[in-house]
Design a protein around this motif. Structure first.
Motif, mmCIF file in Angstrom:
data_model
loop_
_atom_site.group_PDB
_atom_site.id
_atom_site.type_symbol
_atom_site.label_atom_id
_atom_site.label_comp_id
_atom_site.label_asym_id
_atom_site.label_seq_id
_atom_site.Cartn_x
_atom_site.Cartn_y
_atom_site.Cartn_z
ATOM 1 N N THR A 228 37.912 40.060 33.047
ATOM 2 C CA THR A 228 38.424 39.860 34.598
ATOM 3 C C THR A 228 39.468 38.619 34.560
ATOM 4 O O THR A 228 39.649 38.108 33.611
ATOM 5 N N SER A 258 44.524 40.076 44.386
ATOM 6 C CA SER A 258 43.478 39.163 44.528
ATOM 7 C C SER A 258 43.795 37.651 44.575
ATOM 8 O O SER A 258 44.739 37.403 43.852
ATOM 9 N N ASP A 259 43.227 36.866 45.562
ATOM 10 C CA ASP A 259 43.336 35.504 45.645
ATOM 11 C C ASP A 259 41.986 34.737 45.691
ATOM 12 O O ASP A 259 41.414 34.625 46.493
ATOM 13 N N PHE A 260 41.651 34.585 44.173
ATOM 14 C CA PHE A 260 40.100 34.438 43.897
ATOM 15 C C PHE A 260 39.938 32.823 44.044
ATOM 16 O O PHE A 260 40.856 31.925 43.556
ATOM 17 N N ASP A 261 38.724 32.464 44.635
ATOM 18 C CA ASP A 261 38.425 31.054 45.028
ATOM 19 C C ASP A 261 37.258 30.632 43.710
ATOM 20 O O ASP A 261 36.139 31.272 43.934
ATOM 21 N N ASP A 264 33.837 30.008 45.018
ATOM 22 C CA ASP A 264 32.879 31.228 45.408
ATOM 23 C C ASP A 264 31.834 31.493 44.110
ATOM 24 O O ASP A 264 30.550 31.569 44.380
ATOM 25 N N ARG A 271 31.365 36.861 42.774
ATOM 26 C CA ARG A 271 32.325 37.520 42.228
ATOM 27 C C ARG A 271 33.196 38.586 42.772
ATOM 28 O O ARG A 271 33.727 39.554 41.949
ATOM 29 N N SER A 272 32.991 39.048 44.001
ATOM 30 C CA SER A 272 33.463 39.958 44.536
ATOM 31 C C SER A 272 35.050 40.011 44.347
ATOM 32 O O SER A 272 35.534 41.133 44.565
ATOM 33 N N GLY A 273 35.693 38.851 44.322
ATOM 34 C CA GLY A 273 37.531 39.039 44.122
ATOM 35 C C GLY A 273 37.608 38.851 42.639
ATOM 36 O O GLY A 273 38.765 38.704 42.412
ATOM 37 N N ASP A 274 36.630 39.076 41.770
ATOM 38 C CA ASP A 274 37.098 38.912 40.330
ATOM 39 C C ASP A 274 37.437 40.164 39.893
ATOM 40 O O ASP A 274 36.617 40.978 39.268
#
Length: 620
Positions: A228, A258-261, A264, A271-274
């Motif tokens: 991921t 995706s722009d992952f933080d 979070d 990990r919803s944005g991973d």
């Protein structure tokens, strides 16, 4: 007519299905002469068939293709992550660490970038059912029953097919891993019946991604197809000193996926944005945003990156919130950039929720540990023992007086001697300890400098004397004050000082009335003597045999039962003795110094022999 019937029966027997043994049976022969002509004609009509053996059933075996002698170990593996260079602390980290007096790092740096670790998803990771097979993936095929195969390795080709010997090509590209078993089983069932199929993933293909921006080690990375966004970022060493933990952008075909933080993941486990990576994906680590340091009584001291619009309270929340001993009602904020020149500014909890966090702020959460509370706010646990009706430990409200404690304990008994009561207190003990340590330091200085100022310094500087000085100082350091409160009560007092306000962990001991007076020190017979009304200190000293020759009458002192000390020279001997007195007669401390000086003088004037003889005569 009979011949026609016989011929017809023979034809029917030839057409009807018969067992193998019946078909292969030899011509009928009874071994005896045949008398019936019809039977002879029927036997002659049968045709003899030569005997044969039925071949046993053999299942189809799929031969495994010859394996390259180099073995699977030579197959190209996922490229290991490049060793990330050690991340240098930023200028703000260095400044805040100096201001806080302890090394501070950016939040996430020690958790996500431990260095030299391979963060890529391993090839043996569990494959989810929703995973879709791609060219380069390898399947392990096993068949039992009418068709047999063991651990047949089949690689999905560039057109998404696998080729199974004796069966043919099967299209599996893009098929869910959870459905590939049924797809292969349907294809095998076209040719065979009665088989069992096992399918598993032997190895997944690798995907190449590009990590750019403010990464510790930017570049291209080959990772597993289950990897991921986070796996690739960590394989590159994570964000550099100037990189952001709050914005990891994944772009695919020029579009933002995706722009992952990372906060979070670290703070919420989200990990919803991973997103799962695909071949050719580009990861961009944005530059770091505004940073704020949080120190003091929080669960995690660190430097945090705040998003636009976030407040001081948000920064404290990133630090895990205030800890157990923190003052949650207020905090301090320091503008390290000096934009307003206010220095440290105090904010209430409500103001911290409204104040926007600014670049370079240092937030300190204050602690309540070590703050002495007023007596009116202290709940107290008191231990009372001795001559009371109900000894024990009691809890009281703040501001409780000693008289209330005695009443709670049932009052004093008839044998109580309030004059000698012992009341100890922790705060007094701490104060006494500080004073005692200062006195020991002064005594150590006096004893260590004595060889320089003494008349017999040549002897005092000997190693044995210096070791004796060190031994005396060490013995003094081992002693500990008891924290006793001394009250000047009359010896005839019938009650304790009832107006005394108690503190937490106070202890009270009420002893029975003593019946002796002790005499110790430079006396012939040190002992405890029965108390006599009206007797003086001198009377008890004489009962012990009087003061010895080496005793110092001028320095006799008495420790009273209430903790006070009576030291008034020779007049102490005329004082009235009280029950429980401890009389001590010390040795004349000046006698040794006097004779040492006298010996030095006589030795220099008359010589060693005459001087020694003079001292002997004087002492006899």
């Amino acid at each position: 007519m009979i011949a026609r019937s016989t011929l017809l029966a023979g034809c029917i027997l030839a057409v009807l299905p018969m067992s193998a043994t019946a078909q292969l049976a030899p011509p009928v022969s009874s071994g005896q002469p045949q008398t019936d002509p019809l039977a002879r004609r029927a036997a002659a009509a049968q045709v003899a068939v030569p005997p044969t053996e039925a071949a046993p059933y053999q299942p189809t075996v799929i031969e495994v293709p010859a394996i390259d002698p180099r073995g699977s170990a030579e197959r190209p593996q996922d490229a290991p992550g490049k060793p990330a260079p050690p991340t240098r602390p930023s200028e703000f980290e260095t400044f805040v660490s100096a201001a806080a007096g302890t090394p501070l790092h950016r939040f996430g740096a020690d958790l996500l970038v431990p260095g030299a670790r391979d963060f890529a998803a391993g090839p043996s990771a569990t494959v989810p059912p929703d995973y879709r097979l791609n060219p380069g993936d390898e399947l392990l095929l096993g068949l039992t029953g009418s068709v047999q195969a063991s651990s047949v390795r089949l690689t999905v080709d560039s057109e998404g097919r696998i080729f199974v010997p004796r069966i043919g090509a099967i299209s599996v590209g893009g098929v869910r891993y959870g459905d590939v078993h049924d797809v292969i089983a349907r294809r095998v069932s076209r040719q065979y019946r009665g088989f069992q199929l096992e399918v598993s993933v032997g190895r997944l293909h690798g995907v190449t991604v590009y990590v750019t921006g403010f990464a510790a080690a930017p570049g291209s990375y080959t990772v597993g197809s289950l990897s991921t966004l986070v796996n690739a970022v960590l394989a590159s060493g994570g964000p550099a000193a100037g990189g952001s933990f709050r914005s990891i952008q994944l772009r695919r075909g020029g579009k933002l996926v995706s722009d992952f933080d990372l906060y979070d993941l670290l703070l919420k486990g989200d990990r919803s944005g991973d997103a799962v990576l695909q071949n050719g994906d580009v990861l961009y680590i944005a530059p770091a945003g505004e940073q704020v340091a949080v120190i003091g009584s929080v669960n995690r001291e660190a430097i945090f990156e705040v998003a636009p619009g976030e407040t001081v309270s948000d920064a404290v929340r990133y630090a895990g919130g205030v800890n157990t001993v923190a003052d949650a009602s207020r905090l301090m904020v320091f503008d390290s950039l000096g934009r307003e020149g206010k220095g440290w500014e105090e904010l209430s909890a409500a103001e911290a929720g409204l104040r926007k966090a600014r670049r370079g702020d240092i937030v300190r959460v204050l602690s309540q540990v070590g703050i002495a509370r007023p007596l009116a706010q202290q709940s107290v646990l008191v231990t009372i023992s001795g001559e009371v009706a109900k000894p024990g430990r009691y809890y009281f409200q703040p501001g409780t007086r000693l008289a209330d404690v005695v009443a709670q304990a049932g009052g004093l008994t008839g044998q109580a001697f309030p004059y000698a009561s012992v009341i100890t207190r922790e705060s007094v003990k701490a104060q006494q300890q500080q004073s005692f340590e200062r006195a020991v330091e002064d005594a150590e200085l006096l004893l260590t400098t004595q060889p320089v100022t003494s008349a017999n310094r040549a002897e005092l500087v000997q190693p044995a004397n210096l070791a004796l000085v060190r031994s005396i100082v060490d013995q003094l350091r081992e002693r500990r004050p008891n924290g006793r409160l001394v009250f000047d009560l009359p010896v005839t007092a019938q009650a304790l000082p009832g107006a005394l306000i108690l503190e937490n962990n106070d202890t009270i001991y009420v002893p029975p009335r003593p019946v002796t007076v002790g005499v110790f020190g430079a006396v012939p017979t040190p002992a405890s003597f029965a108390y006599r009304d009206g007797a003086t200190i001198g009377d008890f000293v004489r009962s012990a045999g009087g003061v010895q020759k080496l005793g110092d009458k001028k320095e006799i002192f008495v420790v009273r039962a209430n903790g006070t000390v009576l030291a008034d020279g020779k007049r102490v001997l005329r004082a009235t003795a009280l029950p429980g007195d401890l009389v001590y007669v010390p040795i004349d401390a000046n006698r040794g110094e006097f004779w040492a000086r006298l010996r030095d003088i006589t030795s220099s004037l008359f010589g060693g022999v005459i001087g020694a003889a003079s001292i002997v005569n004087l002492t006899q």
